[in-house]
Design an enzyme around this catalytic site. Structure first.
Site, PDB file in Angstrom:
ATOM      1  N   GLN A   1      -4.549   2.016  -8.112  1.00 39.01           N
ATOM      2  CA  GLN A   1      -5.350   3.047  -7.443  1.00 39.01           C
ATOM      3  C   GLN A   1      -5.020   3.183  -5.963  1.00 39.01           C
ATOM      4  O   GLN A   1      -4.396   2.298  -5.371  1.00 39.01           O
ATOM      5  CB  GLN A   1      -6.830   2.710  -7.589  1.00 39.01           C
ATOM      6  N   HIS A   2      -5.480   4.262  -5.366  1.00 42.24           N
ATOM      7  CA  HIS A   2      -5.500   4.498  -3.912  1.00 42.24           C
ATOM      8  C   HIS A   2      -4.137   4.755  -3.264  1.00 42.24           C
ATOM      9  O   HIS A   2      -4.078   5.151  -2.112  1.00 42.24           O
ATOM     10  CB  HIS A   2      -6.147   3.331  -3.139  1.00 42.24           C
TER      11      HIS A   2
ATOM     12  N   ASP B   1      -6.011   1.940 -12.738  1.00 45.04           N
ATOM     13  CA  ASP B   1      -5.951   0.732 -13.577  1.00 45.04           C
ATOM     14  C   ASP B   1      -7.322   0.230 -14.003  1.00 45.04           C
ATOM     15  O   ASP B   1      -7.485  -0.241 -15.135  1.00 45.04           O
ATOM     16  CB  ASP B   1      -5.142  -0.380 -12.889  1.00 45.04           C
TER      17      ASP B   1
END
Length: 495
Positions: A85-86, A248
């Site tokens: 992520q991110h 995830d």
């Protein structure tokens, strides 16, 4: 074979890419593959990756999984992608990557995040406006950083995508994002499920970023079909559907059957996460609880600790112990490690919220300074952080009968017992430890069916619990663990 329905699940993480082949009819995982990535690390907490590595690893892991499963890639009906992520991937007009991807674990953008948080009115303002408190790892500060540090790159941005969106683009040629992964950008409202256009205008009044946003799609909507050239490159059916995919944690939720209230997923990886499904966006007043959207149509309140197997690994290396020898030491020490308490904040910490903290060993005496107590103290200290987070989730109305454990640490029976005792909750592992890759494959089956198969039925069939791993809390242990946890809380309070 007609009596199989084959799907490819991919999990592109920080350390590598995993691939698995799922038969959604029998619920069996037929084969797996893996390939490693390397990190670009620099001063000031820079953590980046070359996106070409992801594509190479995707290809290598897929070929391995197909070979291990002994199946023809032409039989693959769909692909689902889970991604870290991110992370920020920037593409130009031609779809070429402009610079290495900045990752979730990058802290170089902390000053930019502080300024954006102040603009939003601090933690309370961020919670009210977005439903999450933006943190340095989130994507939004990476955009401001790029504009200020790399203006020439910024001028060429045509698409802003997350790691899993980038892989979907590579597979299909289409830019889009789904709500779960979008929740971790910091420019997405988790309640209304829309981009926060004004926040992007604040970063870039020229509106380049607005033009570069991907289209948002629902979790059950496919992105499209795989491009013929990529299908040939991967050795896969050119009619395969590419699912929406997700972050995830969102895919790990599907891969542990955590798609309705009552289940908690706890991941014991290099960092630790605890999350549970919610049907409504009940945003916690606690800044540490991220009420992300799920990739199954609901929400996924989540806490993340920065220190888990990285901390236990550091003590193992210090004492030169392999995993078995380390676990043997942990068992030798009593609960509470005779008063030795480790605050394992080697990377600073998110939960408890101590971003600038360092690690410390407390309560040492001439009699209790033993290898066994050190080993026990680091396992307890990291697990107490997860308990701290679980308490925050419980305070926000979360109820759960059991905890589903995934991640490297879950393979240790010793650690499973410690988790059960500290959380005072039954613990069980899923048979498939690669929960995110499995979740991605299950979601691909769901998207392929046009959402006619219910996700619950698919999870019922494909997510198997490992009865041998089931661990119950022991009443006497629970009481002793609670005392040790109170001591940990007092030490944390002094920070």
């Amino acid at each position: 074979m007609a009596n199989q329905q084959l799907f490819l699940g991919i999990d592109c993480g920080t350390q590598g890419t995993k691939a698995l082949i799922l038969d959604a009819l029998s619920g069996q995982v037929l084969g797996q593959g893996a390939a490693a990535h390397s990190m670009i690390s620099g001063a000031n907490g820079r953590r980046e990756q070359d996106t070409q590595q992801w594509l190479d690893a995707f290809t290598q892991a897929t070929h391995q999984a197909l070979a291990a499963a002994g199946v023809d890639g032409q039989a693959i009906l769909g692909i689902g992608v889970s991604g870290q992520q991110h992370g920020l991937v920037l593409l130009d007009e031609q779809g070429q990557v402009l610079r290495p991807a900045k990752l979730w674990c990058d802290t170089e953008t902390t000053p930019e995040n502080d300024r954006l948080l102040a603009h939003l009115g601090g933690e309370d303002g961020s919670l009210e406006r977005l439903g999450v408190v933006i943190a340095p790892g989130y994507t939004v500060s990476k955009l401001l950083w790029t504009r200020e540090q790399h203006p020439q790159v910024f001028e060429r941005i045509a698409s802003v995508v997350l790691p899993h969106d980038f892989l979907n683009y590579w597979l299909t040629g289409r830019h889009c994002s789904e709500y779960g992964d979008a929740s971790g950008t910091g420019y997405f409202n988790v309640r209304t499920r829309q981009w926060d256009v004004q926040l992007l205008r604040h970063i870039d009044p020229g509106e380049r970023l607005l033009m570069a946003l991907p289209e948002l799609i629902e979790a059950h909507q496919p992105v499209g079909r795989i491009l013929p050239a990529i299908a040939a490159h991967l050795g896969i059916n050119p009619n395969a559907v590419v699912a929406s995919g997700g972050g995830d944690n969102m895919m790990g939720a599907i891969g542990t059957g955590n798609i309705q209230p009552g289940v908690i997923t706890m991941s014991l990886g290099s960092s630790g996460t605890v999350y549970a499904y919610a049907a409504e966006p009940a945003v916690s007043p606690q800044p540490s609880v991220a009420t992300f959207c799920s990739s199954s149509g609901g929400w996924l309140p989540l806490i993340c600790t920065m220190n888990l197997t990285n901390a236990t690994g550091a003590i193992r290396e210090l004492l030169d112990l392999d995993i078995d020898a380390f676990n043997a030491q942990v068992v030798q020490a009593p609960i509470g490690a005779e008063g030795v308490c480790m605050l394992p904040f080697l990377n600073g910490e998110r939960v408890p919220a101590l971003p600038h903290a360092t690690a410390s060993l407390l309560g040492l005496t001439t009699t209790n300074l033993t290898r066994a107590n050190l080993c026990r103290a680091v396992v307890e200290g990291t697990t107490f952080g997860l308990r701290y987070g679980l308490d925050l989730l419980r305070a926000n109305g979360l109820k759960a009968q059991s905890i589903r454990l995934i991640g490297g640490g879950s393979k240790s029976p010793v650690w499973r017992q410690i988790v059960a005792d500290i959380m005072d909750t039954t613990v069980i592992c899923t048979e498939q430890s690669e929960a995110a890759a499995l979740g991605a494959a299950i979601q691909a089956a769901w998207c392929h069916s046009g959402a006619q198969d219910s996700l619950a039925e698919l999870c019922e069939r494909c997510v198997k619990l490992d009865p041998a791993s089931e661990t119950w809390p022991v009443a006497a242990h629970v009481a002793a663990s609670q005392q040790a946890y109170e001591r940990y809380r007092q030490h944390v309070a002094t920070l």
